[in-house]
Motif scaffolding. Sequence first.
Motif, PDB file in Angstrom:
ATOM      1  N   ALA A 193       0.808  -1.220   0.000  1.00 39.14           N
ATOM      2  CA  ALA A 193       0.000   0.000   0.000  1.00 39.14           C
ATOM      3  C   ALA A 193       0.840   1.268   0.000  1.00 39.14           C
ATOM      4  O   ALA A 193       0.344   2.336  -0.344  1.00 39.14           O
ATOM      5  CB  ALA A 193      -0.933   0.013   1.204  1.00 39.14           C
TER       6      ALA A 193
ATOM      7  N   HIS B 201      -1.473   4.870  -4.833  1.00 39.46           N
ATOM      8  CA  HIS B 201      -2.866   4.922  -5.288  1.00 39.46           C
ATOM      9  C   HIS B 201      -3.173   3.856  -6.330  1.00 39.46           C
ATOM     10  O   HIS B 201      -4.309   3.371  -6.419  1.00 39.46           O
ATOM     11  CB  HIS B 201      -3.183   6.313  -5.845  1.00 39.46           C
ATOM     12  CG  HIS B 201      -3.156   7.389  -4.806  1.00 39.46           C
ATOM     13  ND1 HIS B 201      -4.176   7.559  -3.897  1.00 39.46           N
ATOM     14  CD2 HIS B 201      -2.220   8.332  -4.523  1.00 39.46           C
ATOM     15  CE1 HIS B 201      -3.883   8.576  -3.093  1.00 39.46           C
ATOM     16  NE2 HIS B 201      -2.708   9.059  -3.453  1.00 39.46           N
TER      17      HIS B 201
ATOM     18  N   PHE C 222      -4.616   0.644  -4.963  1.00 32.75           N
ATOM     19  CA  PHE C 222      -6.033   0.667  -4.612  1.00 32.75           C
ATOM     20  C   PHE C 222      -6.915   0.536  -5.851  1.00 32.75           C
ATOM     21  O   PHE C 222      -7.999  -0.038  -5.797  1.00 32.75           O
ATOM     22  CB  PHE C 222      -6.349   1.943  -3.833  1.00 32.75           C
ATOM     23  CG  PHE C 222      -5.818   1.916  -2.441  1.00 32.75           C
ATOM     24  CD1 PHE C 222      -6.513   1.265  -1.443  1.00 32.75           C
ATOM     25  CD2 PHE C 222      -4.605   2.500  -2.128  1.00 32.75           C
ATOM     26  CE1 PHE C 222      -6.013   1.200  -0.153  1.00 32.75           C
ATOM     27  CE2 PHE C 222      -4.093   2.448  -0.853  1.00 32.75           C
ATOM     28  CZ  PHE C 222      -4.797   1.790   0.142  1.00 32.75           C
TER      29      PHE C 222
ATOM     30  N   ILE D  88      -9.247   7.102   1.921  1.00 35.85           N
ATOM     31  CA  ILE D  88      -9.453   5.979   1.017  1.00 35.85           C
ATOM     32  C   ILE D  88     -10.681   6.271   0.158  1.00 35.85           C
ATOM     33  O   ILE D  88     -11.731   6.644   0.687  1.00 35.85           O
ATOM     34  CB  ILE D  88      -9.671   4.673   1.806  1.00 35.85           C
ATOM     35  CG1 ILE D  88      -8.515   4.424   2.772  1.00 35.85           C
ATOM     36  CG2 ILE D  88      -9.845   3.484   0.865  1.00 35.85           C
ATOM     37  CD1 ILE D  88      -7.183   4.253   2.126  1.00 35.85           C
TER      38      ILE D  88
ATOM     39  N   ILE E 295     -13.343   1.963  -2.740  1.00 34.09           N
ATOM     40  CA  ILE E 295     -12.396   1.040  -2.131  1.00 34.09           C
ATOM     41  C   ILE E 295     -12.812   0.752  -0.695  1.00 34.09           C
ATOM     42  O   ILE E 295     -12.756  -0.388  -0.222  1.00 34.09           O
ATOM     43  CB  ILE E 295     -10.965   1.620  -2.156  1.00 34.09           C
ATOM     44  CG1 ILE E 295     -10.509   1.890  -3.575  1.00 34.09           C
ATOM     45  CG2 ILE E 295     -10.003   0.684  -1.442  1.00 34.09           C
ATOM     46  CD1 ILE E 295     -10.397   0.662  -4.426  1.00 34.09           C
TER      47      ILE E 295
ATOM     48  N   THR F 174     -10.945   3.007   6.734  1.00 36.90           N
ATOM     49  CA  THR F 174     -11.025   1.889   5.787  1.00 36.90           C
ATOM     50  C   THR F 174     -12.387   1.209   5.737  1.00 36.90           C
ATOM     51  O   THR F 174     -12.687   0.499   4.763  1.00 36.90           O
ATOM     52  CB  THR F 174      -9.983   0.812   6.140  1.00 36.90           C
ATOM     53  OG1 THR F 174     -10.362   0.180   7.381  1.00 36.90           O
ATOM     54  CG2 THR F 174      -8.596   1.414   6.271  1.00 36.90           C
TER      55      THR F 174
END
Length: 360
Positions: free
Chosen positions: A164, A173, A176, A205, A209, A246
């Motif tokens: 990540a 990015h 993701f 985020i 996602i 998240t």
Amino acid sequence: MSLFERIDIYTNNYIHCNEQFFQLVNELTSFHFYNCEEYKSILNKIFGIDLDKQRIKHLSHIPYLHVDLFKNYELKSIDNSQIFKTLTSSGTSGQRTSKIFLNRQNARIQSIALSKIFTDFTGLKRPRILILDSPELLRNNENFSARSAGIRGFSSLCRKPLFALKSDMSINHQVFEDLLLIEDEQILLYGFTFIIWLHFLKNEIPKKIKNILARRGVLIHGGGWKKLKNLNISKEEFKDKVTQITGIKKIINYYGMVEQTGSIFMECGHGFLHSNALGNILSRSIDSLQNNQIGEVGIAQIISCLPLSYPGHSLLTDDLIKINSIDNCKCGRRGTAFEFIERIKKSESRGCSDTYDNKK
């Protein structure tokens, strides 16, 4: 049957049997006594134990080494020609680091053990993994730091690891965007607690996602709690922040150290860390080092049946814990349920990511 073969069978069968666990740990004590001169000397001179003349009859009587000994001595029960991998603990500039020497057999046992514990607590089998760290950690294939060993260990249980963070610890990015292409399957997120807090949770985020992670994500994290405590960040605040950023609700903390890689203690849904068939923990009095009763805060002695190539099967740590119950946790798991309290004051910051340099 050799000791290694017996441990290998034990990890594959994963039988929770206190008597069998004690027998294996007792045999490990004997094995290291006769194969590591430094360990034999410590048992003779510090504990007054001579295994030629006496037997150890209870788990609480298993002698222990303080983890700092691995910083000062190269303790191993194998020949140098058998060394397959060397693990090192984290350390800031000027601090000594532990060195743990593994042969191929011991490395294999650790991998099997981690897999068993991981599956038991998560129910996941070969999920995708998103590592909340930088791939730069894995550049060195000869020596393994605690952080890189953790990444390698959990990655081996999953499919196609994605990172990540970039090398400068900024968010990647593109990774993701790649998550959007993953079909309807569960995703494991893994990282060290302080790294996650310092770098990953600073980012927003994308909503699409976040929706994926909320439905299919599981986070496993450990290490770095001393720095979070210095920032007055509690375990609850950390979890709340993870869920806020998240969407993930299944968040599992674990306790472990490089000196006993593979033998980790994971947290149940009621907030307690748990022993398992391959590792146990005792609480010893801060004043006398006698075995504590349930509910008393004491120094953690961690015991594992895994370390075969080095005498690290029974270690006295710098950590304070409280044992809450034995075979009586509300989650239904057998064994010892405990909580980590804090590191003993004035001890070195020696956690897996406590020593991370903020400037990097």
